[in-house]
Design a protein around this motif. Structure first.
Motif, PDB file in Angstrom:
ATOM      1  N   ALA A  87      25.031 -69.115 -19.348  1.00  0.00           N
ATOM      2  CA  ALA A  87      25.371 -68.030 -18.375  1.00  0.00           C
ATOM      3  C   ALA A  87      25.183 -66.482 -19.038  1.00  0.00           C
ATOM      4  O   ALA A  87      24.665 -65.626 -18.223  1.00  0.00           O
TER       5      ALA A  87
ATOM      6  N   LEU B 214      26.513 -65.109 -11.261  1.00  0.00           N
ATOM      7  CA  LEU B 214      27.188 -66.285 -11.761  1.00  0.00           C
ATOM      8  C   LEU B 214      26.920 -67.316 -10.691  1.00  0.00           C
ATOM      9  O   LEU B 214      27.596 -68.373 -10.921  1.00  0.00           O
TER      10      LEU B 214
ATOM     11  N   SER C  72      28.636 -59.575 -15.979  1.00  0.00           N
ATOM     12  CA  SER C  72      29.096 -61.013 -15.689  1.00  0.00           C
ATOM     13  C   SER C  72      28.992 -61.909 -16.365  1.00  0.00           C
ATOM     14  O   SER C  72      29.662 -62.829 -16.689  1.00  0.00           O
ATOM     15  N   GLY C  73      27.573 -62.081 -16.873  1.00  0.00           N
ATOM     16  CA  GLY C  73      27.084 -62.847 -17.834  1.00  0.00           C
ATOM     17  C   GLY C  73      27.803 -62.932 -19.115  1.00  0.00           C
ATOM     18  O   GLY C  73      27.932 -64.053 -19.738  1.00  0.00           O
TER      19      GLY C  73
ATOM     20  N   ALA D 175      31.448 -63.852 -19.087  1.00  0.00           N
ATOM     21  CA  ALA D 175      31.525 -65.473 -18.514  1.00  0.00           C
ATOM     22  C   ALA D 175      31.071 -66.388 -20.007  1.00  0.00           C
ATOM     23  O   ALA D 175      31.590 -67.493 -19.970  1.00  0.00           O
TER      24      ALA D 175
ATOM     25  N   ALA E 123      33.354 -68.709 -16.468  1.00  0.00           N
ATOM     26  CA  ALA E 123      32.747 -68.114 -15.338  1.00  0.00           C
ATOM     27  C   ALA E 123      33.820 -67.805 -14.319  1.00  0.00           C
ATOM     28  O   ALA E 123      34.126 -66.375 -13.836  1.00  0.00           O
TER      29      ALA E 123
END
Length: 419
Positions: A54, A250, A373-374, A377, A382
């Motif tokens: 991710a 994601l 977000s990555g 996560a 996630a």
């Protein structure tokens, strides 16, 4: 009321029929956005298949964002100094070249993680010039009174492409990533051709209002935005909301690990926000917002945050599609208000530099949001990352109402009155 004011019955379709330059602009936007969205699906799926990370999906967003940040003031100056049509054409050709490299690398078997990042950086450089330049070009194609409708009509083109592009990309990926990249290359070339056919009005085609690249002229866009609290509030609200609520980075993780679907399912998930956004864009092209647009923008961003939370909690493919559709619909309201308001409040000779700064804010919310977000996560997983983003978006809405009351009180989208 001015005789140039549009009737309530005038729709996006009528704008396309009666304004040939806008039609070519619309088609060019569709072609380039389909190409980009196909690439996004292919790159995301390919990277995740290579690394199952991710964090690497977040890096894809980061390397696309870096050129926009580094080139922001150069881009704005170029867009105000030179023919915007030619700048956008050349940028589309750069993106076509990058697509060709991805195709060749996939066919040759040498396209690894690092090479993908490098080529995506080239794509980001092309977008750094093309997006703000085309934003600055649009007001020159339409009378000011029609701009809100044109923005909604242009946004509908983008959303049609975002619906079609990921779905096509997901299906074509079955034939191999090179098939997606070759198709993207052709579409970027078509975009460049369509832009070359646009006949700009003399005032819009003539550049050169910026005499030389002095520091004051290069940084004038940032200074202008900072001098207008309502504009700064609108741009920064969108930036922080999407930065925190950007769950789309994601989607490969959700598709593969949580919703248990394949590349076709990923394409449908990518398309879902655009379905909601397109419905709203078409509605606003026929029925533009009449009053209390500032308050409406805040409500829309709040719905965006709630939809993000629902998507984050969902284990159902259908519910996830619905949540993403609502997310896209609410985001489109915010986009139309922000884009129309910023363009109407900005003088034409400043639009390139203001659009460049605006694009960095948008790029921050999109590409840097993907990185955020990555990263979250990778730290928390996630689902917690998406939930944190949605809750953060709601907090930003409540805070911005207090920080930017001028934006909350904006009533109408109209050109500023001249003495």
């Amino acid at each position: 009321m001015s005789s140039t004011s549009p009737s309530a019955a005038e729709s996006a379709g009528q704008l396309l029929r009666h304004h040939p330059a806008f039609l070519l602009f619309w088609l060019a936007s569709v072609a380039s956005t389909i190409a980009l969205q196909m690439q996004i699906v292919a790159v995301g799926w390919q990277v995740y298949q290579l690394t199952h990370s991710a964090f690497d999906l977040g890096i894809v967003g980061l390397v696309q964002f870096i050129p926009s940040l580094v080139l922001v003031f150069v881009v704005g100056h170029v867009a105000d100094r030179y023919d915007r049509r030619n700048v956008a054409r050349f940028s589309a050709l750069v993106e076509a070249l990058a697509s060709a490299l991805l195709a060749i690398g996939s066919l040759g078997g040498w396209l690894n993680r690092e090479m993908i990042f490098a080529i995506v950086f080239i794509i980001g450089a092309g977008r750094a010039f093309s997006k703000p330049t085309m934003q600055a070009m649009l007001p020159g194609l339409m009378p000011p009174s029609l701009l809100p409708r044109a923005v909604a009509g242009s946004a509908s083109a983008t959303q049609v492409a975002i619906i079609i592009g990921p779905a096509i990309g997901g299906f074509l990926y079955v034939l191999g990533p090179q098939t997606v990249y070759i198709s993207s290359c052709v579409l970027f070339g078509l975009c460049s051709l369509l832009l070359s056919l646009i006949k700009l009005p003399p005032a819009a085609a003539l550049r050169g209002k910026v005499n030389g690249a002095s520091l004051s002229s290069v940084f004038a866009g940032l200074a202008f935005i900072r001098s207008k609290p309502a504009i700064f509030g609108a741009i920064s609200l969108d930036m922080f909301a999407v930065l925190l609520g950007g769950a789309t980075a994601l989607l490969p993780v959700y598709a593969h690990d949580i919703l248990q679907t394949d590349s076709v399912g990923l394409g449908l998930l990518r398309s879902a926000p655009a379905v909601g956004a397109l419905a709203v864009a078409l509605f606003l092209a026929r029925h533009p917002l009449r009053g209390r647009v500032g308050r409406t923008m805040f409500i829309a961003v709040g719905i965006f945050g709630v939809s993000t939370i629902v998507f984050g909690l969902s284990h159902s493919f259908v519910l996830s599609l619905l949540a993403l559709a609502v997310l896209g619909a609410s985001d489109m309201i915010s986009v139309v208000v922000r884009s129309s308001f910023v363009q109407l409040e900005t003088p034409d000779e400043m639009r390139g530099r203001v659009s460049a700064v605006n694009s960095v804010f948008i790029g921050t919310s999109n590409q840097l949001g993907e990185f955020e977000s990555g990263l979250t996560a990778a730290w928390f997983g996630a689902m917690p990352a998406v939930l944190i983003g949605g809750i953060g978006t709601l907090l930003v809405v409540f805070l911005w109402v207090r920080l930017f009351p001028q934006l909350y009180r904006v009533d109408r989208l109209a050109p500023p009155k001249t003495k």
